[in-house]
Scaffold this motif. Structure first.
Motif, PDB file in Angstrom:
ATOM      1  N   VAL A 680      30.926  -6.455  -1.278  1.00 51.46           N
ATOM      2  CA  VAL A 680      31.025  -5.053  -1.677  1.00 51.46           C
ATOM      3  C   VAL A 680      30.511  -4.841  -3.100  1.00 51.46           C
ATOM      4  O   VAL A 680      30.756  -3.790  -3.697  1.00 51.46           O
ATOM      5  CB  VAL A 680      32.475  -4.541  -1.549  1.00 51.46           C
ATOM      6  CG1 VAL A 680      32.934  -4.572  -0.109  1.00 51.46           C
ATOM      7  CG2 VAL A 680      33.425  -5.344  -2.440  1.00 51.46           C
ATOM      8  N   GLU A 681      29.774  -5.793  -3.630  1.00 54.48           N
ATOM      9  CA  GLU A 681      29.345  -5.730  -5.025  1.00 54.48           C
ATOM     10  C   GLU A 681      28.609  -4.442  -5.365  1.00 54.48           C
ATOM     11  O   GLU A 681      28.777  -3.889  -6.456  1.00 54.48           O
ATOM     12  CB  GLU A 681      28.459  -6.938  -5.357  1.00 54.48           C
ATOM     13  CG  GLU A 681      27.974  -6.963  -6.800  1.00 54.48           C
ATOM     14  CD  GLU A 681      27.281  -8.265  -7.153  1.00 54.48           C
ATOM     15  OE1 GLU A 681      26.679  -8.336  -8.241  1.00 54.48           O
ATOM     16  OE2 GLU A 681      27.340  -9.218  -6.349  1.00 54.48           O
ATOM     17  N   ASP A 682      27.765  -3.961  -4.452  1.00 52.99           N
ATOM     18  CA  ASP A 682      26.986  -2.755  -4.725  1.00 52.99           C
ATOM     19  C   ASP A 682      27.498  -1.532  -3.976  1.00 52.99           C
ATOM     20  O   ASP A 682      26.815  -0.517  -3.896  1.00 52.99           O
ATOM     21  CB  ASP A 682      25.516  -3.009  -4.368  1.00 52.99           C
ATOM     22  CG  ASP A 682      24.906  -4.096  -5.233  1.00 52.99           C
ATOM     23  OD1 ASP A 682      24.913  -3.937  -6.468  1.00 52.99           O
ATOM     24  OD2 ASP A 682      24.444  -5.109  -4.684  1.00 52.99           O
ATOM     25  N   MET A 683      28.717  -1.614  -3.436  1.00 56.62           N
ATOM     26  CA  MET A 683      29.302  -0.498  -2.701  1.00 56.62           C
ATOM     27  C   MET A 683      30.374   0.236  -3.485  1.00 56.62           C
ATOM     28  O   MET A 683      30.796   1.323  -3.097  1.00 56.62           O
ATOM     29  CB  MET A 683      29.918  -0.990  -1.380  1.00 56.62           C
ATOM     30  CG  MET A 683      28.920  -1.506  -0.360  1.00 56.62           C
ATOM     31  SD  MET A 683      29.727  -2.066   1.156  1.00 56.62           S
ATOM     32  CE  MET A 683      30.352  -0.527   1.836  1.00 56.62           C
ATOM     33  N   THR A 684      30.845  -0.372  -4.584  1.00 55.27           N
ATOM     34  CA  THR A 684      31.962   0.200  -5.322  1.00 55.27           C
ATOM     35  C   THR A 684      31.611   0.318  -6.797  1.00 55.27           C
ATOM     36  O   THR A 684      30.629  -0.249  -7.277  1.00 55.27           O
ATOM     37  CB  THR A 684      33.216  -0.689  -5.175  1.00 55.27           C
ATOM     38  OG1 THR A 684      32.925  -1.983  -5.722  1.00 55.27           O
ATOM     39  CG2 THR A 684      33.609  -0.845  -3.714  1.00 55.27           C
ATOM     40  N   ALA A 685      32.451   1.074  -7.519  1.00 54.83           N
ATOM     41  CA  ALA A 685      32.221   1.271  -8.950  1.00 54.83           C
ATOM     42  C   ALA A 685      32.364  -0.033  -9.721  1.00 54.83           C
ATOM     43  O   ALA A 685      31.686  -0.260 -10.721  1.00 54.83           O
ATOM     44  CB  ALA A 685      33.194   2.320  -9.488  1.00 54.83           C
TER      45      ALA A 685
END
Length: 780
Positions: A680-685
């Motif tokens: 989820v590295e590039d899915m969340t703030a």
């Protein structure tokens, strides 16, 4: 303690109100009862009663038991069911002056045990299938197509579509030594006037010592395969058009020179735009499909248009179309060059209008552009070239993905889509019903149908066959069979005899839900392959969210939608479609190893919703929004509203994992291993590389050494996997989303290179860019 009490009351009231709504939908009573309890605890907390702590301890025990009953010992469902309530307990753990500590003596150990137990579930992966694919060679000298070992001459390396390279310099043992060799930027970026589905999906070709790739706006670029240095750029000058659903190019196609040496091209560095050059007579040719419905032939050496092909190198694909709306028809995938022909299919916009261009497939002489045959699913028996002034069938099923070909058998294999509108079946003729959502084998010589195998009967769900078929010779109990392997959106992988169309792995028919709008019908049964990655039917307990509040909203949505399992017909109420429109598999397809007789794929699980919107004179607002939103279906009584099934926070309503990698034995149909893929590295703030199993779109490539390379997922990484076990062995951070299939080749120094196009994908929100990156082993 007033603030604490207020928080309990607000959360309690929200859960009580939503919980009562859920009960009226015949859903769980848990949320309403929790709401009442939190309101009571809030009142007790304000008066500092120790019974508040005792009551809350009992509540945590009950919630933990309920969570385990619903989801098992699984981190993500447990953490989101229990996390908020464990946080709310913290103020209750702070003892007040002169207050009894009896309640605290109970709550503290309960809170600690449940908290530690929940955290410990991170070490358990309930969704993992462990195993090892066959490591032994089954077929010693398999047919891998006519692409030379060091090259990559077609989208899937050859017209067999295997996405398999016989190179073995990079191995599972040394893949850690890969490093960036070069990086190139195309200059073609997504602009403010582009449609949402503007995407980099190209897999380059490697011919001679040059790479050839296309960009979303149909620039054809030649690069030096050693250095990535630009050699020439041909810009097809495609105008903006807001009516397109897609602005993408998956690749170009190659016609080798007549001298018999497919790599004998001398590419020149041109310091002017290639499109400004005068057209020339071409021997070898590259074919570029454009999003304004042209097919352009250019010289690989210079990028100049080929004067011998069609009209000075350009062929207008709108000829003989029944309707010619701008942006409604174009090719996003490369044509197939085989048997002296260039064979072109196209994409027809889904659900924009009942009267749309035809999905006809056409074969042209590769040298002259003269029409040789045309196959139209709406008129399948008449394949002789259509006369001037005649038209193809309106809105007939199209083939928007990539085809494969077997020149020895004289057949070409097309994955077929549906007739638009997707969700309204009353407009389809018997022949369109027969060929929609199938794979069809056509004669390379005449275009006549050799066989067809359908994967969805009377498709009402946009379950187009999305992926290129992979061809290999499969060792079976009946001997060696010419096989075709093709994955589908619904999660099946079909293994067929590509000569006859007969199943090699069994296909059965299963009953399907019934009940449609007036004037339509649903098929009684639907086919299922014995090799399948279909998910189980969703339950209310599968609903998910970051907190119990958005979980509750997802449960309300779930219970409000029509859903009786896969193939629940579209409805005015709104229907849950699972697997959703992205499919379990999409255009990235799978990769097959013809030596080991195994496959590698990336199953994806995301639910969508589909709502039929009566056009009774009310304002529909903005329509024709592409893959997600309201599409008008002009000429039909219903528009359709399609979108992912998301929580109010914009995350999937069904619990993770949403994306996997998987390996299967093609001889037995057994799924041997299956692992969560991506973070989820590039899915969340917060850029946390938590391995969750995330969505993706793109495909894999297998090498003879037993390595698999794939990017695809919504975090920006290119990864290397062990084919045998599925274990991730290597990863490299990409400068943009890698929603394209990689490829591999030998450069002029004999070094194996791995190349990934990384430009992002507009509709799934990955990082936008314009990069081509290449990796090779560090010098020793």
């Amino acid at each position: 303690m007033f603030i604490v009490s207020l928080i309990f009351w607000l959360v309690g009231l929200a859960l009580l109100g939503g919980g009562i709504w859920l009960i009226t939908l015949d859903g769980s009573w848990y949320y309403a009862l929790t709401g009442v309890l939190l309101i009571v605890v809030g009142a007790m907390t304000r008066s500092r009663r120790p019974t508040a702590q005792l009551l809350y301890a009992l509540f945590l025990i009950a919630t933990a038991a309920w969570s385990l009953w619903e989801s098992g010992y699984d981190w993500w469902p447990l953490a989101t069911r229990l996390g908020l309530f464990l946080i709310l307990a913290i103020p209750l753990l702070i003892p007040a002056k002169d207050a009894s500590r009896a309640g605290l003596a109970v709550l503290l150990p309960v809170w600690a045990i449940i908290g530690v137990g929940t955290l410990a579930s991170m070490a358990v992966d309930q969704h993992r299938i462990e195993g090892e694919l066959n490591r032994d060679v089954v077929a010693e000298s398999p047919d891998t197509g006519d692409s030379p070992k060091e090259s990559w001459h077609a989208y899937g390396r050859s017209n067999m579509g295997q996405r398999y390279s016989p190179l073995e310099q990079i191995t599972p043992q040394n893949v850690d030594n890969l490093e960036l060799a070069w990086q190139y930027r195309t200059g073609d970026m997504m602009g403010p006037d582009d449609v949402t589905e503007t995407t980099y999906e190209a897999t380059p070709l490697k011919v001679g010592n040059s790479l050839f790739l296309c960009t979303p706006h149909n620039w054809l670029i030649a690069l030096d395969a050693d250095t990535g240095k630009e050699q020439w750029v041909y810009d097809a000058k495609v105008p903006d058009e807001s009516s397109r659903q897609h602005q993408t190019c998956r690749g170009v196609s190659y016609l080798p020179p007549s001298n018999g040496d497919p790599d004998a091209i001398d590419v020149q560095a041109i310091d002017q735009p290639a499109e400004n050059q005068a057209a020339i007579q071409c021997d070898a040719q590259l074919f570029l499909p454009t999003s304004d419905a042209r097919l352009v032939a250019v010289d690989p050496a210079t990028g100049a248009r080929c004067a011998n092909f069609a009209n000075n190198g350009e062929l207008d694909l709108m000829h003989n179309m029944p309707f010619k709306q701008d942006g409604f028809y174009y090719s996003t995938s490369p044509p197939v060059v085989a048997d002296g022909k260039v064979i072109v299919a196209g994409s027809v916009n889904d659900n924009y209008a009942v009267k749309s261009p035809s999905g006809v497939i056409r074969a042209y002489d590769a040298k002259t552009g003269e029409l040789v045959w045309n196959w139209d699913a709406g008129n399948p028996d008449e394949t002789a070239p259509i006369a001037e002034g005649e038209t193809y069938t309106t809105s007939s099923p199209n083939s928007w993905s990539i085809a494969s070909a077997d020149e020895e058998l004289g057949m070409i294999y097309f994955p077929m889509g549906n007739r638009t509108p997707d969700q309204l079946g009353m407009y389809r003729s018997p022949s369109e019903e027969k060929y929609a959502s199938s794979v069809v084998a056509l004669s390379l010589e005449t275009g006549q149908v050799e066989w067809v195998q359908q994967f969805v009967h009377h498709d009402l769900w946009d379950m187009d066959t999305p992926a290129q078929p992979s061809l290999l010779d499969l060792e079976t109990e009946q001997g060696t069979q010419p096989a075709l392997v093709i994955p589908t959106k619904q999660g099946d992988v079909y293994v067929l005899n590509r000569k006859t169309g007969e199943p090699i792995l069994p296909i059965s028919e299963k009953p399907a839900p019934q009940g449609t709008i007036e004037g339509d019908y649903a098929a009684d049964t639907q086919p299922v392959s014995s090799l399948s990655f279909r998910p189980p039917k969703l339950q209310e307990s599968d609903m998910w969210g970051a907190t119990p509040l958005d979980q509750l909203m997802c449960r309300i949505q779930f219970k409000s939608l029509r859903y009786e399992g896969q193939y629940t017909p579209p409805s005015k109420q709104g229907t849950l479609v699972f697997p959703g429109n992205f499919g379990v598999f999409n255009w990235g397809s799978i990769a097959v190893d013809p030596k080991r007789q195994v496959m590698f794929g990336m199953p994806l699980y995301l639910a969508f919703t589909s709502t039929l919107v009566p056009k009774d004179g009310t304002d529909l607002g903005k329509t024709n929004q592409g893959e997600q939103g309201i599409n008008e279906n002009a000429g039909a009584p219903y528009a359709v509203d399609m979108k992912p099934f998301l929580s109010p926070l914009g995350i999937p309503c069904q619990q993770p994992p949403w994306g996997y990698v998987a390996g299967a034995d093609l001889r037995t149909g057994e799924t041997v291993w299956k692992h969560k893929n991506g973070t989820v590295e590039d899915m969340t703030a917060l850029p946390l590389p938590i391995k969750m199993g995330v969505p993706g779109i793109g495909g894999p490539v297998i090498t003879e050494s037993g390595l698999v390379f794939m990017a695809a997922s919504v975090d920006d990484y290119l990864r290397g996997y062990d084919l045998e076990t599925g274990e991730q062995l290597w990863q490299a951070r990409l400068p943009a989303g890698g929603q394209a299939t990689p490829m591999t080749y030998l450069n002029s120094e004999g070094e194996q290179m791995v190349v990934q196009v990384a430009g992002g994908h507009g509709s799934i929100g990955t990082t936008i860019g314009d990069y081509v990156v290449a990796y090779k082993l560090k010098a020793q």
